[in-house]
Write a protein that holds these residues in place. Structure first.
Motif, short mmCIF file in Angstrom:
data_model
loop_
_atom_site.label_atom_id
_atom_site.label_comp_id
_atom_site.label_asym_id
_atom_site.label_seq_id
_atom_site.Cartn_x
_atom_site.Cartn_y
_atom_site.Cartn_z
N VAL A 265 0.81 -1.22 0.00
CA VAL A 265 0.00 0.00 0.00
C VAL A 265 0.85 1.27 0.00
CG1 VAL A 265 -1.75 1.31 1.28
CG2 VAL A 265 -1.92 -1.19 1.14
N TYR A 266 1.93 1.28 0.80
CA TYR A 266 2.70 2.51 0.98
C TYR A 266 4.12 2.47 0.42
CZ TYR A 266 -0.99 3.43 4.42
OH TYR A 266 -2.19 3.61 5.03
N LEU B 107 5.68 2.15 -2.49
CA LEU B 107 6.11 2.93 -3.65
C LEU B 107 5.78 4.41 -3.52
CD1 LEU B 107 4.99 0.49 -6.48
CD2 LEU B 107 7.32 0.90 -5.67
N ASP B 108 4.89 4.73 -2.58
CA ASP B 108 4.44 6.12 -2.46
C ASP B 108 5.17 6.90 -1.36
OD1 ASP B 108 2.58 5.59 -4.45
OD2 ASP B 108 1.13 4.85 -2.99
N SER B 109 5.94 6.18 -0.53
CA SER B 109 6.62 6.85 0.58
C SER B 109 7.79 7.68 0.06
CB SER B 109 7.12 5.82 1.60
OG SER B 109 8.02 4.93 0.99
N HIS B 110 8.04 8.81 0.71
CA HIS B 110 9.14 9.70 0.29
C HIS B 110 10.49 9.05 0.58
CE1 HIS B 110 6.35 12.88 -0.61
NE2 HIS B 110 5.84 12.81 0.61
N ILE C 72 -3.97 -2.21 8.20
CA ILE C 72 -3.21 -0.96 7.99
C ILE C 72 -3.78 0.20 8.80
CG2 ILE C 72 -2.55 -1.66 5.66
CD1 ILE C 72 -4.63 0.31 4.59
N ARG C 73 -4.73 -0.07 9.69
CA ARG C 73 -5.33 1.01 10.46
C ARG C 73 -4.34 1.59 11.46
NH1 ARG C 73 -6.67 -3.47 13.69
NH2 ARG C 73 -6.79 -3.07 15.94
N LYS C 74 -4.61 2.81 11.89
CA LYS C 74 -3.85 3.43 12.95
C LYS C 74 -4.50 3.08 14.28
CE LYS C 74 -2.40 7.32 10.06
NZ LYS C 74 -2.44 8.80 9.87
N THR D 152 -5.09 -5.33 -3.28
CA THR D 152 -4.80 -4.78 -1.96
C THR D 152 -4.93 -3.27 -1.96
OG1 THR D 152 -3.30 -6.61 -1.46
CG2 THR D 152 -3.08 -4.64 -0.12
N ARG D 153 -4.46 -2.61 -3.02
CA ARG D 153 -4.56 -1.16 -3.11
C ARG D 153 -6.03 -0.71 -3.21
NH1 ARG D 153 -0.32 2.32 -4.92
NH2 ARG D 153 1.67 1.44 -4.28
N LEU D 154 -6.83 -1.47 -3.95
CA LEU D 154 -8.25 -1.13 -4.05
C LEU D 154 -8.96 -1.31 -2.71
CD1 LEU D 154 -9.09 -2.79 -7.49
CD2 LEU D 154 -9.18 -0.34 -6.99
N GLN D 155 -8.62 -2.40 -2.01
CA GLN D 155 -9.26 -2.66 -0.72
C GLN D 155 -8.87 -1.62 0.32
OE1 GLN D 155 -7.80 -6.65 -0.15
NE2 GLN D 155 -9.75 -7.57 -0.69
N SER D 156 -7.62 -1.14 0.26
CA SER D 156 -7.14 -0.19 1.26
C SER D 156 -7.81 1.16 1.14
CB SER D 156 -5.62 -0.02 1.12
OG SER D 156 -5.32 0.67 -0.09
N ASN D 157 -8.34 1.47 -0.07
CA ASN D 157 -9.04 2.74 -0.33
C ASN D 157 -8.12 3.94 -0.24
OD1 ASN D 157 -11.60 3.78 -1.09
ND2 ASN D 157 -11.81 4.73 0.93
#
Length: 295
Positions: free
Chosen positions: A47-48, A50-53, A143-145, A233-238
């Motif tokens: 989920v994160y 490839l998008d993390s800095h 993946i919740r906080k 997984t990306r679709l489910q994570s929203n």
């Protein structure tokens, strides 16, 4: 060739279904609990990653998870995982054995590998379609906080209230496209390779051999369908609320190439390698205890 997985001709079909389902439920729960920390780590990378800095690493991600919620956080979402995986595994393995019998497998006749592939594909789709909403809930919980959802019920109610019923089925298309060949290859290849080894050596495979065969069959199947699992997984994570399957695939390929499609694959296989072996071993062992040999 002698079929070591034959069922007694005196067994009643309904009892076979029940025994195989029970054995599959146990297999799914035990295997997923043992590998839950790796599963949560893999989900974060999907989920994160490839998008993390800053480039994510296994050590920094694990450290961050433990710091955020303690050691117990490594098993966050595992209850939902077990609730989802146990019946799904039970349904898949039970259906596989049932479909084989429908195609003519008996105590004196074993169907060929292509028929087993069809049985495995049908079994995988049957189980996945019935359990799919739980997969979405499990991904959100994983993946919740801390304190984002108070419980499984709270998670379900918030998703339904904010996003509607369709949110529970996000990613169903790539999931269906992935599960058909994956389940077929996994089950058919595992059973066929195991039979070939037994025929060559002249004895029943031991647990270590079954573990190796299970890893090979699962590895082959997962390699072909992983990009679709990544998209699911990306679709489910929203995370990208309006993204579609094709948009995600296109963006991953344009921005990151093959690495984007297989982001998190090593972690995926690190979890599935022991998980698949544990699952098959547990299913065979408990089925045998219940008097309904399988695989």
């Amino acid at each position: 060739m002698k079929n070591n997985s034959n069922h007694s001709t005196t067994d009643k079909p309904q009892l076979l279904w029940l025994r195989h389902f029970g054995a599959g439920v146990c297999a799914g729960g035990i295997s997923r609990t043992c590998t839950a920390p790796i599963d949560r780590l893999r989900t974060f990378f999907q989920v994160y990653g490839l998008d993390s800095h800053a480039r994510m690493t296994i050590s920094t991600t694990v450290t961050s998870m433990v710091k955020e919620g303690g050691i117990r956080s490594l098993w966050r979402g595992n209850l939902m995982n077990v609730i989802k995986v146990s019946p799904e595994t039970g349904l898949r393995l039970m259906s596989y054995e049932a479909f084989k019998r429908l195609l003519g497998q008996t105590s004196t006749h074993e169907i060929h590998i292509f028929q087993k592939f069809l049985c495995g594909s049908a079994a995988g789709f049957t189980a996945s379609a019935l359990i799919y909403p739980m997969k979405t809930i499990k991904t959100r919980l994983t993946i919740r906080k801390t304190n984002e959802y108070k419980s499984i019920v709270d998670c379900i109610m918030k998703i339904y209230r904010i996003e509607g019923l369709r949110a529970f089925y996000k990613g169903l298309l790539p999931s269906a496209l992935a599960i058909l060949p994956a389940s077929g290859i996994d089950l058919a290849l595992y059973e066929t390779l195991k039979r070939r080894i037994e025929a060559y050596k002249g004895y029943t495979t031991n647990p270590l051999e079954k573990l190796i065969v299970g890893n090979i069959s699962n590895g082959v199947s997962q390699f072909f369908i992983y990009p679709l699992l990544n998209v699911r997984t990306r679709l489910q994570s929203n995370v990208g609320k309006t993204d579609t399957m094709t948009q995600i695939l296109k963006r991953l390929w344009i921005n990151h190439g093959i690495r984007g499609l297989y982001n998190g694959f090593s972690l995926h296989m690190l979890r599935l390698a022991p998980s698949s072996g544990i699952s098959f071993l547990t299913f065979e062992y408990i089925s045998k205890l219940l008097g309904a040999k399988a695989l």
